[in-house]
Design a protein around this motif. Structure first.
Motif, PDB file in Angstrom:
ATOM      1  N   PRO A   1       0.810  -1.236   0.000  1.00 35.89           N
ATOM      2  CA  PRO A   1       0.000   0.000   0.000  1.00 35.89           C
ATOM      3  C   PRO A   1       0.834   1.273   0.000  1.00 35.89           C
ATOM      4  O   PRO A   1       0.507   2.222  -0.716  1.00 35.89           O
ATOM      5  CB  PRO A   1      -0.828  -0.138   1.289  1.00 35.89           C
ATOM      6  CG  PRO A   1      -0.901  -1.607   1.534  1.00 35.89           C
ATOM      7  CD  PRO A   1       0.397  -2.164   1.063  1.00 35.89           C
ATOM      8  N   VAL A   2       1.928   1.308   0.783  1.00 34.60           N
ATOM      9  CA  VAL A   2       2.746   2.525   0.833  1.00 34.60           C
ATOM     10  C   VAL A   2       3.442   2.754  -0.505  1.00 34.60           C
ATOM     11  O   VAL A   2       3.503   3.886  -1.008  1.00 34.60           O
ATOM     12  CB  VAL A   2       3.770   2.434   1.975  1.00 34.60           C
ATOM     13  CG1 VAL A   2       4.699   3.641   1.967  1.00 34.60           C
ATOM     14  CG2 VAL A   2       3.060   2.338   3.323  1.00 34.60           C
TER      15      VAL A   2
ATOM     16  N   ALA B   1       0.983   4.074  -2.938  1.00 26.24           N
ATOM     17  CA  ALA B   1       0.693   5.481  -2.667  1.00 26.24           C
ATOM     18  C   ALA B   1       1.796   6.381  -3.224  1.00 26.24           C
ATOM     19  O   ALA B   1       1.509   7.425  -3.829  1.00 26.24           O
ATOM     20  CB  ALA B   1       0.535   5.696  -1.170  1.00 26.24           C
TER      21      ALA B   1
ATOM     22  N   VAL C   1      -3.472   2.797   3.782  1.00 28.94           N
ATOM     23  CA  VAL C   1      -2.184   3.335   4.214  1.00 28.94           C
ATOM     24  C   VAL C   1      -2.420   4.088   5.515  1.00 28.94           C
ATOM     25  O   VAL C   1      -3.262   4.992   5.564  1.00 28.94           O
ATOM     26  CB  VAL C   1      -1.587   4.267   3.145  1.00 28.94           C
ATOM     27  CG1 VAL C   1      -0.296   4.909   3.658  1.00 28.94           C
ATOM     28  CG2 VAL C   1      -1.308   3.484   1.874  1.00 28.94           C
TER      29      VAL C   1
ATOM     30  N   ASP D   1      -1.876   6.632   7.339  1.00 29.54           N
ATOM     31  CA  ASP D   1      -1.427   8.009   7.494  1.00 29.54           C
ATOM     32  C   ASP D   1      -2.151   8.637   8.671  1.00 29.54           C
ATOM     33  O   ASP D   1      -2.779   7.935   9.481  1.00 29.54           O
ATOM     34  CB  ASP D   1      -1.682   8.786   6.198  1.00 29.54           C
ATOM     35  CG  ASP D   1      -3.164   8.974   5.928  1.00 29.54           C
ATOM     36  OD1 ASP D   1      -3.938   8.025   6.203  1.00 29.54           O
ATOM     37  OD2 ASP D   1      -3.559  10.046   5.444  1.00 29.54           O
TER      38      ASP D   1
END
Length: 294
Positions: A159-160, A163, A240, A242
């Motif tokens: 996912p990171v 992104a 993600v 965040d």
């Protein structure tokens, strides 16, 4: 003394002396200029201040905001981890996006028609596609390419990483136009003067063009940086963790939605304010020697 003599003295009494110098900015005998009183503006300002005071009082005294909960979660470990990932993601995307955007800008300004066409097509395509669609497309890239270089796509693109890729490709398209506009703002005579001195193409760009182009690049780049910081919140849709996703995990468990959203909001405001101050000093640095530096 008779009454006639007194009247004659009164009639012939000299006038008091006048200052022969005219008022500053006006001719002698001109009417005095009185500043216009902007009563409507002052009344509107008073109304705005009263409205702001009432709004601030309402927010501060409304128990539904649960400020005690905001204070409890503001510096928790999970929130700070999410904040750090947001800052890291913003920095990485801006650095990679402007590096790629600079290459695209040079491609668009190139005399080679292939480079111009490819660069223009990239900018057109990625500016046309919404960032959320791009992220979802990259998140589901395994459906098109189950493996890359002998490695499963699921293991290769987490996912990171998705992104970073999605946001960088999106950011580069806008950065290319910002850099291209900055380069075009440099007077052509500067480049011709550098050519007459025998400076090479790269040295002309690095020593002559880029420092002057930065005056036009920094303001929109600062806006892009702040926009990227807030735009990273969209990566929460692909899990993600965040800043926004971190507070979402908490309020899904505690059902304290409003105070947790306030935690994220305040952090975004704090970081954006710091970046705005930094942008001001960077702009002033590159505006030295021009009227905008005052």
């Amino acid at each position: 003394m008779s009454s006639d003599a007194v009247a004659k003295v009164a009639v012939h009494r000299p006038d008091p002396p006048r200052d022969p110098r005219p008022a500053e900015g006006a001719e002698a005998g001109a009417p005095r200029i009185v500043p216009r009183r902007h009563l409507g503006q002052w009344a509107a300002a008073a109304v705005v201040l009263v409205a702001l005071a009432l709004a601030a009082r309402s927010v501060a005294r409304n128990d539904a905001f649960q400020w005690s909960v905001v204070a409890d979660y503001f510096t928790t470990a999970s929130v700070l981890r999410g904040l750090w990932l947001t800052l890291w993601l913003t920095g990485a995307v801006m650095a990679l996006g402007f590096a790629l955007g600079t290459l695209l800008a040079l491609g668009r300004l190139s005399a080679n028609p292939v480079l111009r066409s490819v660069s223009w097509g990239y900018v057109w395509f990625f500016r046309s596609m919404p960032i959320l669609v791009q992220l979802l497309f990259w998140f589901n890239i395994g459906a098109l390419y189950p493996s890359l270089f002998g490695v499963k796509t699921v293991d290769l693109l987490g996912p990171v990483t998705i992104a970073v890729i999605g946001l960088t490709l999106h950011e580069a398209a806008y950065a290319a136009e910002v850099v291209r506009g900055g380069i075009l703002s440099v007077d052509r005579g500067q480049v011709e003067a550098a050519q007459s001195l025998g400076l090479g193409r790269w040295r002309r760009f690095r020593r002559i063009v880029l420092p002057q182009a930065m005056r036009a690049i920094v303001p929109p780049a600062g806006n892009m940086l702040i926009g990227t910081l807030k735009g990273t919140s969209i990566v929460s849709v692909i899990a993600v963790q965040d800043l926004l996703y971190s507070v979402q995990l908490v309020y899904h468990r505690t059902y304290q939605v409003i105070p947790l959203l306030l935690v994220a909001t305040i952090w975004y405001v704090v970081v954006t304010s710091v970046l705005s101050v930094g942008q001001y000093y960077v702009e002033r640095h590159y505006a030295r020697g021009s009227e905008r530096a005052r």
